[in-house]
Motif scaffolding. Structure first.
Motif, PDB file in Angstrom:
ATOM      1  N   ASN A  51      25.028  26.995  34.779  1.00 22.56           N
ATOM      2  CA  ASN A  51      25.535  27.659  33.580  1.00 22.56           C
ATOM      3  C   ASN A  51      26.941  28.158  33.841  1.00 22.56           C
ATOM      4  N   GLN A  52      27.827  27.889  32.891  1.00 20.22           N
ATOM      5  CA  GLN A  52      29.210  28.346  32.970  1.00 20.22           C
ATOM      6  C   GLN A  52      29.586  28.972  31.637  1.00 20.22           C
ATOM      7  N   TRP A  53      30.638  29.776  31.670  1.00 22.35           N
ATOM      8  CA  TRP A  53      31.168  30.384  30.454  1.00 22.35           C
ATOM      9  C   TRP A  53      32.489  29.726  30.108  1.00 22.35           C
ATOM     10  N   VAL A  54      32.663  29.426  28.833  1.00 29.61           N
ATOM     11  CA  VAL A  54      33.916  28.881  28.323  1.00 29.61           C
ATOM     12  C   VAL A  54      34.419  29.854  27.261  1.00 29.61           C
ATOM     13  N   ALA A  55      35.699  30.171  27.319  1.00 26.77           N
ATOM     14  CA  ALA A  55      36.299  31.073  26.338  1.00 26.77           C
ATOM     15  C   ALA A  55      37.257  30.280  25.455  1.00 26.77           C
ATOM     16  N   LEU A  56      37.025  30.348  24.142  1.00 28.17           N
ATOM     17  CA  LEU A  56      37.936  29.732  23.181  1.00 28.17           C
ATOM     18  C   LEU A  56      38.744  30.851  22.535  1.00 28.17           C
ATOM     19  N   ALA A  57      40.033  30.851  22.799  1.00 33.34           N
ATOM     20  CA  ALA A  57      40.916  31.883  22.257  1.00 33.34           C
ATOM     21  C   ALA A  57      41.680  31.318  21.070  1.00 33.34           C
ATOM     22  N   GLU A  60      48.670  37.916  21.265  1.00 34.84           N
ATOM     23  CA  GLU A  60      47.259  37.550  21.092  1.00 34.84           C
ATOM     24  C   GLU A  60      46.693  36.965  22.380  1.00 34.84           C
ATOM     25  N   LEU A  61      47.522  36.208  23.107  1.00 38.52           N
ATOM     26  CA  LEU A  61      47.083  35.666  24.400  1.00 38.52           C
ATOM     27  C   LEU A  61      46.754  36.799  25.358  1.00 38.52           C
ATOM     28  N   GLU A  62      47.638  37.792  25.420  1.00 41.37           N
ATOM     29  CA  GLU A  62      47.389  38.938  26.295  1.00 41.37           C
ATOM     30  C   GLU A  62      46.092  39.642  25.914  1.00 41.37           C
ATOM     31  N   GLN A  63      45.875  39.820  24.618  1.00 41.88           N
ATOM     32  CA  GLN A  63      44.670  40.478  24.130  1.00 41.88           C
ATOM     33  C   GLN A  63      43.426  39.654  24.487  1.00 41.88           C
TER      34      GLN A  63
END
Length: 118
Positions: free
Chosen positions: A49-55, A75-78
């Protein structure tokens, strides 16, 4: 980028499409997805199991000459801050602050380079 993520797991593109259908893609949003990697024969150790973050870092408007906006550095920093916080909540691993600073610096330089061409 989405092709690479789709090769990692079909769950990513499906989740993105669902978020889009329900109007849940707002500038500054961070969508965390837990995916199962390793369902193929190559992975002898079993599924991981892995986590993927979609920003969400760009706006989209098909009526504009260039439909996608530039990447929003604030927004990237946030989003990186949100990802770091979530990583701390989900495990003992944190995003290294050096990596975060490098990403921000790199994208700021890219934004400056692109704006000097226009």
């Amino acid at each position: 980028m989405f092709d690479a993520l789709a090769r990692l797991s079909s769950q990513i593109s499906e989740a993105y499409e669902h978020a889009s259908e329900f109007g849940d893609l707002h500038l500054g949003d961070l969508h965390l997805l837990e995916i199962t990697v390793g369902e193929d024969e190559e992975n002898k150790d079993g599924n991981v199991n892995q986590w993927v973050a979609l920003a969400v870092l760009q706006t989209y408007n098909p009526r504009r000459k260039v439909p996608r906006s530039s990447i929003s550095i604030p927004e990237l920093e946030q989003c990186l801050s949100k990802a770091s916080f979530s990583a701390a909540q989900k495990s003992d691993r944190l995003l290294p602050i050096g990596l975060i600073k490098y990403c921000i610096s790199f994208l700021q330089n890219e934004a400056r380079t692109k704006s000097s061409y226009t």
